[in-house]
Design a protein around this motif. Structure first.
Motif, PDB file in Angstrom:
ATOM      1  N   GLU A  65       0.836  -1.208   0.000  1.00  0.00           N
ATOM      2  CA  GLU A  65       0.000   0.000   0.000  1.00  0.00           C
ATOM      3  C   GLU A  65       0.872   1.261   0.000  1.00  0.00           C
ATOM      4  OE1 GLU A  65      -3.285   0.473  -0.424  1.00  0.00           O
ATOM      5  OE2 GLU A  65      -3.416  -1.687  -0.782  1.00  0.00           O
ATOM      6  N   LYS A  68       2.154   1.723  -3.501  1.00  0.00           N
ATOM      7  CA  LYS A  68       1.078   2.205  -4.382  1.00  0.00           C
ATOM      8  C   LYS A  68       0.819   3.688  -4.189  1.00  0.00           C
ATOM      9  CE  LYS A  68      -2.809   0.209  -4.309  1.00  0.00           C
ATOM     10  NZ  LYS A  68      -4.045  -0.539  -4.126  1.00  0.00           N
ATOM     11  N   ASN A  69       1.058   4.197  -2.990  1.00  0.00           N
ATOM     12  CA  ASN A  69       0.748   5.593  -2.692  1.00  0.00           C
ATOM     13  C   ASN A  69       1.919   6.548  -2.887  1.00  0.00           C
ATOM     14  OD1 ASN A  69      -1.993   5.176  -2.016  1.00  0.00           O
ATOM     15  ND2 ASN A  69      -1.359   4.334  -0.058  1.00  0.00           N
ATOM     16  N   ASP A  71       4.391   8.871  -5.045  1.00  0.00           N
ATOM     17  CA  ASP A  71       4.156   9.608  -6.294  1.00  0.00           C
ATOM     18  C   ASP A  71       5.421   9.807  -7.118  1.00  0.00           C
ATOM     19  OD1 ASP A  71       5.374  11.446  -4.662  1.00  0.00           O
ATOM     20  OD2 ASP A  71       4.002  13.084  -5.147  1.00  0.00           O
TER      21      ASP A  71
END
Length: 92
Positions: A65, A68-69, A71
């Motif tokens: 997670e 995925k987060n 940037d």
């Protein structure tokens, strides 16, 4: 061949200590590429999808997670040119 992803940093922020990490050069044949989600979201999503993403998610959901987060990512990739003393392996 080498394909290495560093999550959560950009190329300008990436810092490698020559003393601490025992490196003396960036190996010939490798490229260092910076990716930001606004421009490369599809590629970034594709990279952690599929089997790799499934394995990571199953093994460490929290880490998955977090990845995925992020940037921004740095990818080091290419074909390392061997040298006579194998320093390219340490530097890679």
């Amino acid at each position: 061949m080498l394909f290495y992803v560093i999550f959560g940093v950009n190329g300008e922020e990436l810092s490698v200590s020559r003393e601490r990490h025992h490196v003396d050069a960036f190996p010939e044949g490798l490229d260092l590429l910076s990716y930001r989600k606004p421009e490369y979201e599809e590629y970034m999503t594709e990279l952690i999808g599929g089997t790799i993403g499934e394995m990571l998610n199953a093994d460490n959901h929290t880490l998955y997670e977090a990845i995925k987060n992020t940037d921004q990512w740095v990818i080091i990739r290419g074909e390392v040119k061997p040298d006579a003393d194998l320093n390219y392996m340490r530097n890679a």
